[in-house]
Design a protein around this motif. Structure first.
Motif, PDB file in Angstrom:
ATOM      1  N   HIS A 156      16.882  14.237 -20.967  1.00 54.68           N
ATOM      2  CA  HIS A 156      16.408  15.611 -20.940  1.00 54.68           C
ATOM      3  C   HIS A 156      17.743  15.906 -20.427  1.00 54.68           C
ATOM      4  O   HIS A 156      17.355  16.597 -19.262  1.00 54.68           O
ATOM      5  CB  HIS A 156      15.755  16.142 -21.372  1.00 54.68           C
ATOM      6  CG  HIS A 156      14.226  15.516 -21.616  1.00 54.68           C
ATOM      7  ND1 HIS A 156      13.823  15.794 -22.881  1.00 54.68           N
ATOM      8  CD2 HIS A 156      12.783  14.453 -21.750  1.00 54.68           C
ATOM      9  CE1 HIS A 156      13.218  15.148 -23.953  1.00 54.68           C
ATOM     10  NE2 HIS A 156      12.910  13.944 -22.977  1.00 54.68           N
ATOM     11  N   HIS A 157      18.639  16.108 -21.212  1.00 52.95           N
ATOM     12  CA  HIS A 157      20.117  16.793 -19.833  1.00 52.95           C
ATOM     13  C   HIS A 157      20.826  18.726 -20.700  1.00 52.95           C
ATOM     14  O   HIS A 157      20.575  18.901 -22.130  1.00 52.95           O
ATOM     15  CB  HIS A 157      21.198  15.995 -21.334  1.00 52.95           C
ATOM     16  CG  HIS A 157      22.343  16.176 -20.632  1.00 52.95           C
ATOM     17  ND1 HIS A 157      23.339  16.274 -19.205  1.00 52.95           N
ATOM     18  CD2 HIS A 157      23.616  17.214 -21.144  1.00 52.95           C
ATOM     19  CE1 HIS A 157      24.305  16.734 -19.619  1.00 52.95           C
ATOM     20  NE2 HIS A 157      24.709  16.897 -20.819  1.00 52.95           N
ATOM     21  N   GLU A 164      20.791  23.542 -24.174  1.00 53.12           N
ATOM     22  CA  GLU A 164      21.879  25.326 -23.585  1.00 53.12           C
ATOM     23  C   GLU A 164      21.268  26.362 -22.734  1.00 53.12           C
ATOM     24  O   GLU A 164      20.261  26.659 -22.930  1.00 53.12           O
ATOM     25  CB  GLU A 164      22.262  25.366 -24.715  1.00 53.12           C
ATOM     26  CG  GLU A 164      22.923  24.737 -25.934  1.00 53.12           C
ATOM     27  CD  GLU A 164      24.237  23.909 -24.586  1.00 53.12           C
ATOM     28  OE1 GLU A 164      24.535  24.734 -24.586  1.00 53.12           O
ATOM     29  OE2 GLU A 164      24.889  22.476 -25.102  1.00 53.12           O
ATOM     30  N   ARG A 165      22.076  26.283 -21.678  1.00 54.64           N
ATOM     31  CA  ARG A 165      21.828  27.753 -20.589  1.00 54.64           C
ATOM     32  C   ARG A 165      21.567  28.496 -20.837  1.00 54.64           C
ATOM     33  O   ARG A 165      22.631  29.049 -22.100  1.00 54.64           O
ATOM     34  CB  ARG A 165      22.610  27.716 -19.667  1.00 54.64           C
ATOM     35  CG  ARG A 165      22.479  26.167 -18.359  1.00 54.64           C
ATOM     36  CD  ARG A 165      23.255  26.211 -17.432  1.00 54.64           C
ATOM     37  NE  ARG A 165      23.414  25.528 -16.036  1.00 54.64           N
ATOM     38  CZ  ARG A 165      22.430  25.193 -15.451  1.00 54.64           C
ATOM     39  NH1 ARG A 165      21.959  26.304 -15.187  1.00 54.64           N
ATOM     40  NH2 ARG A 165      22.309  24.025 -14.583  1.00 54.64           N
ATOM     41  N   GLU A 203      13.578  27.653 -22.497  1.00 50.85           N
ATOM     42  CA  GLU A 203      12.231  27.764 -22.217  1.00 50.85           C
ATOM     43  C   GLU A 203      11.276  26.581 -23.044  1.00 50.85           C
ATOM     44  O   GLU A 203      10.118  26.255 -22.305  1.00 50.85           O
ATOM     45  CB  GLU A 203      11.440  28.981 -22.870  1.00 50.85           C
ATOM     46  CG  GLU A 203      11.208  29.949 -22.380  1.00 50.85           C
ATOM     47  CD  GLU A 203      10.434  29.694 -21.029  1.00 50.85           C
ATOM     48  OE1 GLU A 203       9.425  29.673 -20.704  1.00 50.85           O
ATOM     49  OE2 GLU A 203      11.490  30.467 -19.525  1.00 50.85           O
ATOM     50  N   SER A 204      12.168  25.633 -23.712  1.00 47.69           N
ATOM     51  CA  SER A 204      11.950  24.549 -24.479  1.00 47.69           C
ATOM     52  C   SER A 204      11.895  23.411 -23.755  1.00 47.69           C
ATOM     53  O   SER A 204      10.891  21.577 -23.795  1.00 47.69           O
ATOM     54  CB  SER A 204      12.593  24.127 -25.696  1.00 47.69           C
ATOM     55  OG  SER A 204      13.911  24.090 -25.438  1.00 47.69           O
ATOM     56  N   PRO A 216       6.790  20.779 -16.512  1.00 46.67           N
ATOM     57  CA  PRO A 216       6.367  22.129 -16.609  1.00 46.67           C
ATOM     58  C   PRO A 216       6.822  23.212 -16.243  1.00 46.67           C
ATOM     59  O   PRO A 216       7.123  24.391 -16.265  1.00 46.67           O
ATOM     60  CB  PRO A 216       4.666  21.974 -15.992  1.00 46.67           C
ATOM     61  CG  PRO A 216       4.042  20.904 -15.653  1.00 46.67           C
ATOM     62  CD  PRO A 216       5.691  19.975 -16.371  1.00 46.67           C
ATOM     63  N   LEU A 217       7.762  22.862 -15.060  1.00 47.59           N
ATOM     64  CA  LEU A 217       8.509  23.409 -14.141  1.00 47.59           C
ATOM     65  C   LEU A 217      10.191  24.181 -15.436  1.00 47.59           C
ATOM     66  O   LEU A 217      10.743  25.027 -15.103  1.00 47.59           O
ATOM     67  CB  LEU A 217       9.557  22.808 -12.760  1.00 47.59           C
ATOM     68  CG  LEU A 217       8.606  22.276 -11.851  1.00 47.59           C
ATOM     69  CD1 LEU A 217       8.724  22.022 -11.479  1.00 47.59           C
ATOM     70  CD2 LEU A 217       7.901  23.854 -11.257  1.00 47.59           C
ATOM     71  N   GLY A 218      10.198  23.299 -16.276  1.00 47.86           N
ATOM     72  CA  GLY A 218      11.200  23.401 -16.828  1.00 47.86           C
ATOM     73  C   GLY A 218      12.712  23.704 -16.054  1.00 47.86           C
ATOM     74  O   GLY A 218      13.890  23.957 -16.715  1.00 47.86           O
ATOM     75  N   LYS A 219      12.939  22.726 -15.542  1.00 48.36           N
ATOM     76  CA  LYS A 219      14.223  22.247 -14.314  1.00 48.36           C
ATOM     77  C   LYS A 219      14.316  21.266 -15.383  1.00 48.36           C
ATOM     78  O   LYS A 219      14.064  20.246 -16.050  1.00 48.36           O
ATOM     79  CB  LYS A 219      13.788  22.470 -13.113  1.00 48.36           C
ATOM     80  CG  LYS A 219      13.124  23.311 -12.760  1.00 48.36           C
ATOM     81  CD  LYS A 219      13.901  24.043 -12.550  1.00 48.36           C
ATOM     82  CE  LYS A 219      13.658  25.253 -11.861  1.00 48.36           C
ATOM     83  NZ  LYS A 219      14.168  26.875 -11.862  1.00 48.36           N
ATOM     84  N   SER A 220      16.088  20.867 -15.288  1.00 54.36           N
ATOM     85  CA  SER A 220      17.003  19.469 -15.495  1.00 54.36           C
ATOM     86  C   SER A 220      17.504  18.785 -14.301  1.00 54.36           C
ATOM     87  O   SER A 220      17.306  19.599 -13.339  1.00 54.36           O
ATOM     88  CB  SER A 220      17.659  19.587 -16.722  1.00 54.36           C
ATOM     89  OG  SER A 220      18.435  18.655 -16.952  1.00 54.36           O
TER      90      SER A 220
END
Length: 221
Positions: free
Chosen positions: A5-6, A32-33, A42-43, A49-53
């Motif tokens: 998930h890039h 995309e940022r 948000e996706s 849960p943290l929504g980080k990459s």
């Protein structure tokens, strides 16, 4: 199938490099940022849960955090590749650099970026001088000396060797790549030829080049 998930311009680029070095098949789910906030969409929270990459999914497994992902890939798919040898010191060094990248080196680099953004953020005209003074003082008295100390430490280490651990590329090099290439791109490295040569050496690797092509545009700074 392994899915990365890039997020564009993020640490997830080094996960692609790791997979290319291992020769493992994978697919990319792109995010995309936000162009205004530069935050992840948000996706991504639907994946973690943290929504980080980065986040990696492999079958039923979901793994977050760069170091955890790289170690999982080395342990699961490496077959001896991208891991230290059996010598105890190599194993200790490997674990150290895997944790050092995010635990010690990245915090002052991120803080410096935050304070630079504060200086250039919209604010009432009467607040700008105060904000800039605070940001500049924090940079000069705390962040800059800390960053220079870290870079001197890394420069001394790389003067003696081609890679961070032992005599071959490991996941520790992949983990260290993000802060170092950002430092080179932003001009922070200065006159430290060992770091510059190291970054140029790994960026020239075919697997690294394939990862760049797969990941798309990547702003090193």
């Amino acid at each position: 199938m392994i899915t990365v998930h890039h997020l564009n311009n993020s640490r997830s680029q080094r996960v692609l490099w790791m997979l290319e070095e291992l020769g493992e098949a994978y697919e990319i789910q792109r995010y995309e940022r936000n162009p205004e906030t530069m935050l992840a969409p948000e996706s991504l929270k639907a994946v973690h849960p943290l929504g980080k990459s980065p986040v990696l999914t492999d079958g039923e497994l979901t793994i977050a955090e760069s170091g955890a992902i790289l170690e999982y890939l080395a342990d699961t798919y490496g077959d001896g590749m991208m891991r230290p040898g059996d010598e105890p010191q190599e194993r200790i060094d490997y674990r150290y650099w895997m944790h050092y990248a995010e635990g010690s080196l990245m915090p002052p680099l991120v803080m410096r970026l935050v304070f630079e953004k504060i200086k250039n953020s919209p604010m009432p005209f009467f607040a700008k001088p105060i904000a800039r003074q605070i940001a500049d003082k924090t940079q000069s008295t705390f962040l800059a000396p800390q960053i220079q100390r870290h870079l001197d430490f890394i420069e001394a280490h790389l003067k003696e060797r081609s890679w961070f651990v032992g005599d071959r590329l490991t996941a520790a090099d992949v983990q260290m790549s993000f802060p170092l290439e950002a430092s080179v791109a932003r001009g922070t490295v200065g006159n430290r030829p060992a770091i510059r040569d190291y970054v140029a050496r790994y960026q020239a690797r075919p697997a690294y080049q394939r990862a760049l092509e797969a990941g798309g545009e990547y702003a090193f700074a």
